[in-house]
Design an enzyme around this catalytic site. Sequence first.
Site, PDB file in Angstrom:
ATOM      1  N   GLU A  32     -15.570  19.410  -2.578  1.00  0.00           N
ATOM      2  CA  GLU A  32     -16.143  18.799  -3.792  1.00  0.00           C
ATOM      3  C   GLU A  32     -16.242  17.283  -3.686  1.00  0.00           C
ATOM      4  O   GLU A  32     -15.426  16.645  -3.037  1.00  0.00           O
ATOM      5  CB  GLU A  32     -15.325  19.210  -5.025  1.00  0.00           C
ATOM      6  N   HIS A  34     -10.136  14.831 -10.125  1.00  0.00           N
ATOM      7  CA  HIS A  34     -10.914  14.934  -8.885  1.00  0.00           C
ATOM      8  C   HIS A  34     -10.451  13.878  -7.880  1.00  0.00           C
ATOM      9  O   HIS A  34     -10.301  12.711  -8.234  1.00  0.00           O
ATOM     10  CB  HIS A  34     -12.402  14.730  -9.180  1.00  0.00           C
TER      11      HIS A  34
END
Lengths: 556, 556
Positions: A194, A369
Amino acid sequence: MQTTENLSIFALGGINEIGKNMYVIQYADDIVIIDCGGKFPDESLLGIDLIIPDISYLEENKAKIRALVVTHGHEDHIGGIPYFLRKLNVPIYATAFTLGLIELKLDEHKLKRDTKLIQIDSKTEIEFGKIKTSFFKTNHSIPDCLGIVLHTPEGNVVHTGDFKFDLTPMNNQYSDIHKMAEIGNKGVLVLLSESTNAERPGLTPSERMVEDHMLEAFTKASGKIFVSTFASNVNRVQQVVEAAMKTNRKLALLGRSMVNIVSVAIERGYLTIPDGMLMEAQEIDKLSSEKVAILCTGSQGEPNAALARLATGNYRDAAIYPGDTVILAASPIPGNERNVSSIIDNLFQLEAKVIYGSGSTTGMHVSGHGYQEDLKLMLTLMKPTYFIPIHGEYRMLHHHRLLAESVGVEKGNTFIIQNGDVVDVQNKVARKTRKIPAGDTYIDGMGVGDVGEIVLRDRKQLSEDGMLVMVITINKVDRKLISGPDIITRGFVYARNADDLLKEVNKRVKKTVEELQAEDTRQWNIMKQNIKKSVGQYLFAQTRRRPMILPIIIEI
Amino acid sequence: MQTTENLSIFALGGINEIGKNMYVIQYADDIVIIDCGGKFPDESLLGIDLIIPDISYLEENKAKIRALVVTHGHEDHIGGIPYFLRKLNVPIYATAFTLGLIELKLDEHKLKRDTKLIQIDSKTEIEFGKIKTSFFKTNHSIPDCLGIVLHTPEGNVVHTGDFKFDLTPMNNQYSDIHKMAEIGNKGVLVLLSESTNAERPGLTPSERMVEDHMLEAFTKASGKIFVSTFASNVNRVQQVVEAAMKTNRKLALLGRSMVNIVSVAIERGYLTIPDGMLMEAQEIDKLSSEKVAILCTGSQGEPNAALARLATGNYRDAAIYPGDTVILAASPIPGNERNVSSIIDNLFQLEAKVIYGSGSTTGMHVSGHGYQEDLKLMLTLMKPTYFIPIHGEYRMLHHHRLLAESVGVEKGNTFIIQNGDVVDVQNKVARKTRKIPAGDTYIDGMGVGDVGEIVLRDRKQLSEDGMLVMVITINKVDRKLISGPDIITRGFVYARNADDLLKEVNKRVKKTVEELQAEDTRQWNIMKQNIKKSVGQYLFAQTRRRPMILPIIIEI
């Protein structure tokens, strides 16, 4: 010999966007789908409620689908499931907490449970046809996240899910860092990782960073304390619980998703709240302010969520009084800044103390993240031969490629793909050669895919300049006007300002009808075209607007 | 004795918003207006092009208006002028550069020049009736800015305009700091000071900060260099000119406002570009890449400006090649983030090197609005008795009040007002007691104020769910259906998906007409209501959408 024993990897959503993640791994006749997300439309998609991936490829190949594996329970990974299940009955594999959120979603959609929901954990190993699948734990802003290893005869494919490396996580949400090292050592042919924070240098701060700041705010506060965050950020919720406990406050939950998700988290053991600490919203006003903490939804400024309603004094069970503290423990997602700012303005008008701003300023938020160093650590552990950056807009994928190259992925071995681009691997060689259908399917009310470009183009015209309907009744024998034009406008201009304008429109329509009558024609389409042209030119010259003009001819 | 010898201060725009600044100082029968700005609508105001202040109070008191004084040339301070002048012919006072921008604007609107435009500078002193007015220089992200002192028999009112304290400004744009100290020493009754950055701690960095970063980027670049910034930020433009000069690049200007504003700046002496350095856009491709620098509009992601078109390869006179450098030397204004991000994605797809992100990261942008320490310095210099924070959303005004109190403004002496709230001062005592009309006037095409809540509500409904028009022709004698319903939909659903839906709608309309026919009534409104209800309920149940339903009954 032509062979179908081919490994194919592609995305049906999640590339060049944040949202509607859906990735597909196919080996020969076995398909494993990873995630099935939704995406919220931007303001240009008028009236659209949600966007999901176009799954026509999967529908055409449904006999080959072995599983939908879900990495974690965020909307951009599970939001498409209710629509997906109406078309394809595929068993869903996910961890306990993720399954809890999926079940909530199916309940909301009143979907029958004829789908198999299979609980897995990081130790599970399953064979989906020829694709042997195993898992590893990752840390993210929701509990119980998985990365996935797909062992195929061609080689191993790793999909990271969403992750950061938090070495001091809350609630034992440790990453399986040793297992990742082992996976890397055994050889990774293709890594999908990601890219959300690929633009941000450094290492993501630990969720623990919030701990001291939250406690400090709770200690300083005199009135009630409201904390707004994503309900699914259970570890953040846990920190609020602990700060409330240490400062002897009871806790109320406001907002449907807060109540539902917290109860799933408690039931399944991801959140610990001491007995007697939770109270009903109705009890808030019975306790003195300094005994009350409140967790509420709406940190993204959603107009109907608890926080927005509290900020305007429109929440039935609770009110913000002067001196109360409101903590925004989340960052606005791009596009939500204005709504969040307007809530903050309203809170200050209520004379609340408001703790807001970026997490690095307030200490009340950290990202889930991984930043650049997290991403480099994953790439280093996995040592992939090929790399496909996923889950990000183009500039994030671009930066992620540079990161990969900086830690040793060979130039030319990173594939920046589009949704629908297929990376085929044969004899350990990967190539991006073909495309399958991929795109946006719009959800509008109960309609799935029944709104497209034409409808949206009409909505856009209607939204900007409104419309004029003009009905003309014409004798079918002599083509003379029997009645009309009857003119109705909506969204164009105040009727009281438009008298002269509409008189001239009337005249022009009549003139057009008479002209056409003189010619011996029954071509109503030509008449409509002429009316549109004559009226449209006049209105644009007068107003610089281009309303939709709809002539309706009734022949009697 | 009732006296009208009263000092009144109010805002017609600029409070609880960023945009459409307009402040009014009235002493007895003399009115001075400060600024006349526009504001760009957010996406909820469908089809609206611009918002300007409601000036009905000024129209009613036009005999008293002595002047419109403009502090500087930004859109939120001059954007309303063309509309203002159509209603009120008032002499406009501004500095040379500001007047240049106002003249450009009047030309664009093809307005006749019967308005007096009077050039002033910081040394000007004028009497507007009983209001003696003087000025002081401030520094901001556009040249030639003024603060204003309004000397009234009641006391002195100071309006800061937009400002920061830049001690090392470009182009000699020094603030009159000694004059400000003198003004403060003589006594300030009321200070109106801008609040844009009241939430940000510290002192705004100097425009000079950009200098080294710009030169470094120019030195490192191998291909062409594109720099996007506000054309009116002439000092930033000057820095680009200097970096280009030092690296032997010629300079092209792309975008209408860049060309126009740079030419005003050169003509009036605010910008120096060496002879022969400027080139036409058509020449770009004739020089080798490393000899070319380009200044372009579009730093806010405006879809039709030069940068957005360059990023998609749709600009006639220039193209971005792999390896070219693109510098975004401006921060996105809240609400523009998504458009700017999508341009950055496109630039990376063209394989450009892109320098973007916050000014503190890239060094390519500094704010023109003072941070907290700048605001405190202004408050300290002016030592006002009363303070009115202006030019900001509520949270900014709130923080500005706290700043004022921290440097000695008495609690209770700060007035946080709304647009239209009047602060009246008599015998040196200020009170907020009354309101005058104030609000938003919407500009849509050529219409000024002809679009309001009803039109916008209709546009919203049309934009979300589209509409159905159904025409019914009825015999005026027996009230029997002659023809219809003829049903037309737009923006609702694809026609091919709607067959069954529309058949049922048709049936329901007919049924409603028959029911009403049975009763002996000619109340078409009731028929229309019933049709709307029956069709609306059906469509909502089937689609969860609420299109606008427009029954039209033609009696023949």
